[in-house]
Write an enzyme that holds these catalytic residues in place. Structure first.
Site, PDB file in Angstrom:
ATOM      1  CD  GLU A 155       4.584  -9.846 -54.519  1.00  0.00           C
ATOM      2  OE1 GLU A 155       5.184  -9.319 -53.578  1.00  0.00           O
ATOM      3  OE2 GLU A 155       4.502  -9.365 -55.660  1.00  0.00           O
ATOM      4  CG  ASP A 156       8.170 -12.993 -53.887  1.00  0.00           C
ATOM      5  OD1 ASP A 156       7.345 -12.606 -54.736  1.00  0.00           O
ATOM      6  OD2 ASP A 156       9.001 -12.258 -53.350  1.00  0.00           O
TER       7      ASP A 156
END
Ligand code: MN
Length: 738
Positions: A94-95
């Site tokens: 996600e990051d």
């Protein structure tokens, strides 16, 4: 492996990172193979590299977060290597630049599926719109029934975020804390993770009720010495008797959580000093599986030799464990100084399951005497609800939350089989729990040989024999009293199918009629028919045809169309049974999907025909019609956009001449006869009914409220104009009724 670690630049931060990594490895309690170690190492290094330039709000290196989450998974939930690997990687896709494909390539499809699940549910509550939240939450639960580790890692993630919430802004603190209280704590409860559930509850209370939290925490500290002394005194005689009886055991006195103490104070409206069970005593016996039950009762007998039990407060979850796997024997006894003390009696195995949930359950699974795996049953119920693909996501969320919070009761079938239902479950819930068909045909039950109706609420220990009838059909009112998600979704499903079937049948009938009459089937023609039968929607038309509310043998399309064209109101040859048609919507037309819902007028703004309006779907009261100028409109629209539907007034000719209540305010300079001037205009001149009138005068000014029965805004405006023009000294305004 020391060698490899040295390759990392060893400044102070890295020392901390290395320390947490080692601590993580130690926390995994099973013996690690070489491959296990290599895998964890690889995940750690990938995560370290991916997050290398990131920091948490607290300023510490980001990698400390996945390390902590992994440690919670291993140490506090008892999960294994796969989960540790996933926890280390949980924020990477996600990051950071890491892709799911790379994760799959390096760690295989099992790990990548779990990471995918974690990535997908990460934004569940970031949506301001509750309907999207609900939709996402549903997705989250779908992954749950796929691989429950997704949820467990998510819980570990949330727990670490809650533990480190101090560094966030107050606004984020409130948001995160309320989500935690709303979803994550009950979820942990359902999964049997008691320690985590209590900590999540306490941490969210710390932010949501900061003052109360601090107050109780202080009080607990102040009373600690005194409390410990009491516990020691209480335990002493038990200790010696347990030893004499030859038990291997441990007795602990444990304070209740701040959250549960606060709850008690609020619920029972008592002060901190009046909460009698500030702590619980726990007796844990180390015994083998065959002797568990009898040993627990032996301990019970020792405890009750010394203290008198309250018979109303004996809870036996050893014989019938809770759905989430919890097993324990609880009793409340009169201790020294006349204080009630709760004692929990359980075995070492039961204690581990109680603290770590079903992850610990797995460990004992093969040897477990109890074959009914509570979690499996719970997941099966969730799957049941999810299967109903079209269930409205919000309804689902509500049903699900109900299932999360509810306590359960145990009831018996006539053959003596045990069924678990949420507290508040009715005869009908029980019937649907056994079988959908039995639910649909249920007319009541014999309860312990007494006849009871469908909506009768069941109690613990009831024996229920369902009575059914082939003639019985589900009724929409059933939705008002059933509490289980299963019953709700099955009843909704029934009506959905019914409507679909009816309108398909109605359409078919109509198309055949058109074909026989050799008239093209067009929307113009359909409209004429709707007009003729005074119906608002095509679905109504289909429905009435299918259910023979409109006599299909007598319907003559050709003449109806001709008649409509020539605007002749009715042909004698056609006698639709309009009298028997009960249309719920005679004044308001709701948008297609909600066309059949009941509606009512909101008291806050009392709309009348001619007003611009919208519909708001309430919980349990159908659609409420508001004016777009209602003082509540903005709040409703911005907070519950998804519950707003379009609504408009039916044509005046279609509306039964029902009078609507509306209220006006008159005010101005007091002069003799002002009341009679106004009432004359209204009742004599305009012949309008007044429901009430109240006028007060004060220091030469008057002010009054008049409630009128009117047909529409035109009439109301007419009244207001007439009063205004009677005297320059009067002002008139429309006001809200409420
Ligand atoms: Mn995270």
């Amino acid at each position: 492996m020391g060698k490899e670690i040295k390759e990392i630049d060893l400044d102070q931060e890295n020392k901390i990172i290395v320390k947490s990594y080692r601590s993580l490895l130690k926390s995994i309690r099973r013996v690690l193979t070489k491959e296990d170690k290599a895998l964890i190492r690889e995940a750690f290094e990938l995560s370290l590299e991916a997050h290398k330039n990131m920091r948490r709000k607290s300023g510490e290196p980001y990698i400390l977060h996945p390390l902590a989450v992994a440690q919670i998974c291993a140490e506090e939930i008892g999960l294994g290597v796969t989960s540790v690997v996933c926890a280390l990687l949980h924020d990477t896709v996600e990051d950071t630049d890491i892709t799911l494909d790379l994760v799959k390539l390096k760690f295989g499809s099992k790990v990548s599926r779990i990471i995918d699940g974690l990535t997908k549910i990460s934004g569940v509550f970031d949506q301001p719109d509750r309907s999207i939240q609900a939709e996402n939450f549903k997705k989250m639960l779908l992954t749950l029934s796929d691989d429950v580790r997704v949820i467990l890692i998510k819980l570990a993630d949330r727990l670490h975020n809650m533990r480190t919430l101090d560094s966030m802004s107050p606004k984020s603190q409130l948001k995160i804390a309320s989500e935690t209280a709303y979803v994550y704590a009950p979820l942990a409860h359902r999964l049997g993770l008691y320690a985590i559930k209590s900590e999540l509850e306490d941490l969210s209370t710390k932010y949501l009720q900061a003052e109360n939290y601090a107050f109780v925490k202080n009080k607990l500290n102040e009373t600690k010495v005194q409390r410990n002394k009491y516990i020691r005194n209480f335990i002493e005689p038990l200790n010696s008797d347990m030893e004499k009886a030859g038990f291997k055991f441990e007795i602990k006195g444990r304070p209740k959580s701040i959250h549960s103490i606060l709850n008690k104070m609020k619920k029972q409206n008592v002060t901190f000093e009046e909460v009698y069970d500030l702590f619980a005593i726990r007796v844990i016996v180390d015994t083998d599986i065959e002797h568990e039950k009898s040993d627990c009762w032996k301990v019970y007998s020792i405890v009750t030799d010394h203290y008198t039990p309250n018979p109303d407060r004996l809870r036996d979850w050893v014989s019938t464990p809770k759905a989430n796997g919890y097993e324990s024997l609880h009793t409340t006894l009169m201790g020294p100084k006349g204080r009630w003390v709760e004692v929990q009696i359980r075995t070492k195995r039961m204690d581990e399951i109680a603290e770590k949930g079903f992850a610990a359950h797995w460990k004992y699974k093969e040897s477990s005497a109890n074959s009914d795996n509570g979690l499996e049953g719970w997941l099966a119920r969730i799957r049941d609800v999810l299967e109903n693909q079209d269930a409205n996501a919000l309804e689902f969320l509500d049903d699900f939350k109900l299932a999360l919070y509810s306590d359960e009761i145990f009831v018996f079938t006539p053959k003596g089989d045990l069924k678990k239902l949420p507290a508040g479950a009715t005869v009908l819930d029980f019937a649907f729990d056994i079988h959908t068909d039995l639910g649909a045909k249920c007319i009541g039950a014999k309860l312990n040989n007494k006849l009871v109706p469908l909506n009768h609420q069941l109690n613990n220990g009831d024996q229920v024999e369902i009575l059914s009838s082939a003639k019985q059909k589900p009724n929409e009112e059933w939705l008002d009293f059933v509490v289980t998600a299963k019953a709700k979704s099955k009843i909704r499903e029934y009506f959905k199918q019914l409507r679909l079937k009816a309108s398909a049948l109605g359409k078919e009938i109509l198309e055949r009629k058109f074909k026989n009459a050799k008239i093209p089937y067009s929307s113009d023609a359909l409209h004429s028919l709707m007009k003729h039968f005074k119906l608002k929607t095509v679905t109504d038309l289909y429905y009435q045809l299918a259910n023979e509310i409109i006599d299909r043998t007598k319907i003559d399309i050709e003449s109806i169309l001709a008649a409509e064209k020539n605007r002749v109101p009715e042909l004698p040859s056609v006698q639709p049974k309009t009298k028997t048609v009960i249309l719920p919507n005679d004044a308001i037309i709701l948008s297609e999907n909600e066309a059949n819902m009941d509606y009512g007028f909101a008291k806050c703004c009392s709309p009348i025909p001619g007003d611009e309006i919208f519909g708001f779907i309430t919980v349990g009261e159908g659609v409420k019609i508001h004016r777009t100028s209602c003082p509540n409109a903005v709040a409703l629209m911005s907070n519950y956009g998804y519950r707003i539907i379009k609504a408009k007034w039916a044509n005046a000719s279609d509306v039964s001449p029902k009078a609507f209540l509306s209220s006006i305010k008159v005010s101005g300079i007091d002069s003799v006869g002002i009341v009679s001037i106004i009432t004359d205009i209204i009742s004599k001149q305009l012949q309008i009914n007044m429901k009430s009138i109240s006028i007060t005068s004060n220091e030469g000014m008057f002010e009054g409220n008049i409630v009128l029965q009117v047909h529409d805004t035109r009439q109301l405006e007419n009244i207001m104009d007439s009063i205004k023009s009677a005297s320059e000294l009067i002002t008139v305004n429309r006001v809200d009724l409420g």
